[in-house]
Every structure is written in structure tokens, then in C-alpha cells.
Design a protein around this motif. Structure first.
Motif, short mmCIF file in Angstrom:
data_model
loop_
_atom_site.label_atom_id
_atom_site.label_comp_id
_atom_site.label_asym_id
_atom_site.label_seq_id
_atom_site.Cartn_x
_atom_site.Cartn_y
_atom_site.Cartn_z
N PHE A 136 8.31 2.49 8.12
CA PHE A 136 7.29 2.55 7.08
C PHE A 136 7.69 1.70 5.87
O PHE A 136 6.86 1.05 5.24
N TRP A 137 8.98 1.67 5.59
CA TRP A 137 9.52 1.01 4.40
C TRP A 137 9.19 -0.48 4.38
O TRP A 137 8.87 -1.04 3.32
N ILE A 138 9.26 -1.15 5.52
CA ILE A 138 9.06 -2.60 5.53
C ILE A 138 7.61 -2.98 5.22
O ILE A 138 7.34 -4.14 4.87
N PHE A 139 6.68 -2.03 5.35
CA PHE A 139 5.27 -2.34 5.09
C PHE A 139 4.85 -2.00 3.66
O PHE A 139 3.74 -2.34 3.26
N ILE A 140 5.73 -1.34 2.90
CA ILE A 140 5.35 -0.90 1.56
C ILE A 140 4.99 -2.09 0.66
O ILE A 140 3.97 -2.09 -0.02
N ASP A 141 5.85 -3.10 0.63
CA ASP A 141 5.62 -4.25 -0.24
C ASP A 141 5.50 -5.55 0.55
O ASP A 141 5.84 -6.62 0.05
N LYS A 175 -4.18 -10.54 4.01
CA LYS A 175 -5.46 -10.10 3.45
C LYS A 175 -5.44 -8.61 3.16
O LYS A 175 -4.67 -7.85 3.75
N TYR A 176 -6.32 -8.21 2.25
CA TYR A 176 -6.37 -6.80 1.83
C TYR A 176 -6.65 -5.88 3.02
O TYR A 176 -6.09 -4.79 3.13
N LYS A 177 -7.51 -6.33 3.92
CA LYS A 177 -7.85 -5.52 5.09
C LYS A 177 -6.61 -5.28 5.95
O LYS A 177 -6.34 -4.14 6.38
N ASN A 178 -5.85 -6.34 6.21
CA ASN A 178 -4.63 -6.20 7.01
C ASN A 178 -3.62 -5.32 6.30
O ASN A 178 -2.95 -4.48 6.92
N LEU A 179 -3.50 -5.53 4.98
CA LEU A 179 -2.57 -4.73 4.18
C LEU A 179 -2.94 -3.26 4.23
O LEU A 179 -2.08 -2.39 4.44
N SER A 183 -0.59 -0.46 5.98
CA SER A 183 0.00 0.54 5.09
C SER A 183 -0.45 1.95 5.44
O SER A 183 0.36 2.89 5.51
N LEU A 184 -1.76 2.12 5.65
CA LEU A 184 -2.28 3.45 5.94
C LEU A 184 -1.79 3.97 7.28
O LEU A 184 -1.40 5.14 7.40
#
Length: 291
Positions: A136-141, A175-179, A183-184
Motif C-alpha cells: 500500500f505504501w508505494i501507491f501513497i505518493d 492521471k487522476y483516474k488511475n491514481l 490508491s482506493l
């Protein structure tokens, strides 16, 4: 970049070995061998830090390869998977904590076996937390660093490239959608796995038949839930899928935007930027050649 790397854009196994890579391997193997010396009959728990460390090695090697094959005075910042160095450090940190917990459990089983049952719920809780948190950590930022950016001012090349100097020069980013999706999904999987693990741990206290026996170095049996197999598999598989989607998305950029960014540059710099981009991946090369 030397002539050999200009042709191949990749390194031999010998060239991939870096000081940080050797440090990680030596430290991990040192702790791993200490645990093995405790005479564990079943290596199931060791699969968790091994998987985490494999991800760390993957990102460490990617970082080394990118740094050593990067063109001299390159005008392109290419981070399709974020900053590989940061990802490698996070996975390595997680794998070390898992090894320490396994070593502690093995030592307690040998010297204080009467305390094992009291500690098991804490061990499994922290162990699963450190394992799942790494993925999970690698996707935070990830959004901060995942990008392809063109450096239009060669005088600024040596500035730290972790952050964008000019958003107008970014031809592709997460992109925001991918992010949002990444993340979710990783956040909910992280929370769900830890909550379900806690529930199973509580149930096993009263219903040990719901779990499987796992023998410690002292041959003392403990009970682990079958859900541990799901915990072992789900985070890495999910991370590979999400990173693959993000990688493909970032490598798919607009040629028109690239042309707009470099149109004011001298012709020699335009050619250099195009060649740098083509050397980054076959997908980018095909995209630029076809347009």
C-alpha cells in the motif's frame, strides 16, 4: 552515455550490481541465515519477507539500470513507476521488519515457549501489517513521481528531478483516474486484509480447528489461519496488475503535446529529445515512429 549503452540501452548482470544492491542482499541474507539456523522445519512464514524483498530487488535493479544507462546530459525525466529508489527502500524496510519478527518468534519458542500463545495474536497482527503495508505504501505518493518530463533548459539538468520544475513540460503523468483507482483499491485491500486477519486470530483462540498447525523451531505447534495464504498472494498480485496498468498509461502520451514543448528548441535539441525518448521503451519508440 558510452557507445555500448547507446546501442543496447541495457546493462549486463555485472553492471547491474551496485553498492546499495549489495548492501540490501548482504543484510537480508544475514538475517535470513540467522533465522534458518534456528532450525525451522516449515519455511512458509519466510515466504512473506522473500516476496517483499523480491519487489525491493526489482525496483533497486530498475533504478540502477536507469541511472547507469541514462544518456549523458539527458533531456528526459522518465519515471513510469514512480521513483524506483524510494519503492525499493520501502519494500526493503518492510522485509527487514518481517525477518526481525520471525527471528523473535523463533527465539521465543526456544527460550520462552510458555509465552508463545500469549504473543501470537500480536505477532500475526504486526507481521501481516508490515507485509501488507509495503504494497500500500508505494501507491501513497506515486502521483508525485510518475511522469515523463522534458527538460527544455539544459542548464537546469542537474537540478533534483524528483519534482517537476515546470508542469508545462510534462508530456505524461499518472492521471487522476488511475491514481484514484490505485490508491482506493490498495487502501481497501490493506484495511480488509488486516481486519479479516484480526478476526481470524480472535476466532482461532476459541476455535483452533479453523486453522492449520505450524511448528516452531522448538517443535511447539501454533495455529495459523488458512487466510494467511490469501494474505501472501493478494497484495503482490494486485500490485503487479496496478503497476502494469499505470506503466502502460504513462507511456501513452500525446505526440502533439511533445511537439508543442520542443518546437521552440534548437533542432539539435529536438533530435536529442526524440532519440532519448525512443531509447526508453519499445512502446514509445513505436509510437514516435508511427506518428
Amino acid at each position: 552515455m558510452n557507445e555500448k549503452n547507446n546501442k543496447n540501452h541495457h546493462l549486463t548482470l555485472r553492471n547491474l550490481i551496485s553498492e546499495s544492491l549489495l548492501r540490501d542482499i548482504i543484510l537480508f541474507m544475514f538475517l535470513f541465515l540467522i533465522i534458518i539456523s534456528q532450525a525451522w522445519d516449515n519455511i512458509f512464514l519466510l515466504l512473506f519477507p522473500l516476496i517483499t524483498f523480491t519487489f525491493s530487488l526489482f525496483f533497486r535493479i530498475l533504478n540502477t539500470n536507469k541511472n547507469k544507462t541514462e544518456f549523458e546530459n539527458s533531456l528526459v525525466i522518465y519515471n513510469p513507476l514512480g521513483l524506483e529508489r524510494i519503492n525499493a527502500n520501502r519494500f526493503f524496510f518492510s522485509s527487514l521488519f518481517q525477518l526481525i519478527l520471525i527471528f523473535w518468534l523463533g527465539a521465543e519458542s526456544l527460550y520462552n515457549p510458555h509465552l508463545i500463545d500469549s504473543y501470537m495474536i500480536y505477532f500475526t497482527g504486526f507481521f501481516v501489517f508490515f507485509y501488507t503495508f509495503a504494497f500500500f505504501w508505494i501507491f501513497i505518493d506515486l502521483w508525485k513521481y510518475t511522469k515523463i518530463e522534458i527538460i527544455t533548459d539544459p542548464l537546469e539538468e542537474k537540478i533534483d528531478s524528483q519534482f517537476s520544475r515546470d508542469l508545462k513540460n510534462i508530456i505524461s503523468f499518472l492521471k487522476y483516474k488511475n491514481l484514484k483507482v490505485s490508491s482506493l483499491i490498495t487502501f481497501f485491500i490493506f484495511i480488509i486484509l488486516n481486519i479479516v486477519n484480526l478476526i481470524f486470530n480472535v476466532l482461532l483462540i476459541n476455535f483452533p480447528s479453523l486453522g492449520m498447525q505450524y511448528f516452531l523451531p522448538s517443535y511447539q505447534p501454533i495455529i495459523l489461519s488458512y487466510f494467511f495464504f490469501g494474505i501472501l498472494i493478494i497484495p503482490p498480485v494486485l500490485s503487479i496488475i496496478l503497476l502494469t496498468f499505470n506503466y502502460k498509461a504513462v507511456n501513452n502520451f500525446s505526440k502533439e503535446k511533445l511537439d508543442k514543448i520542443i518546437e521552440s528548441l534548437p533542432r539539435n535539441l529536438q533530435i536529442k529529445i526524440i532519440e532519448n525518448l525512443k531509447a526508453l521503451s519499445n512502446k514509445i519508440k513505436k509510437q514516435l515512429n508511427s506518428e
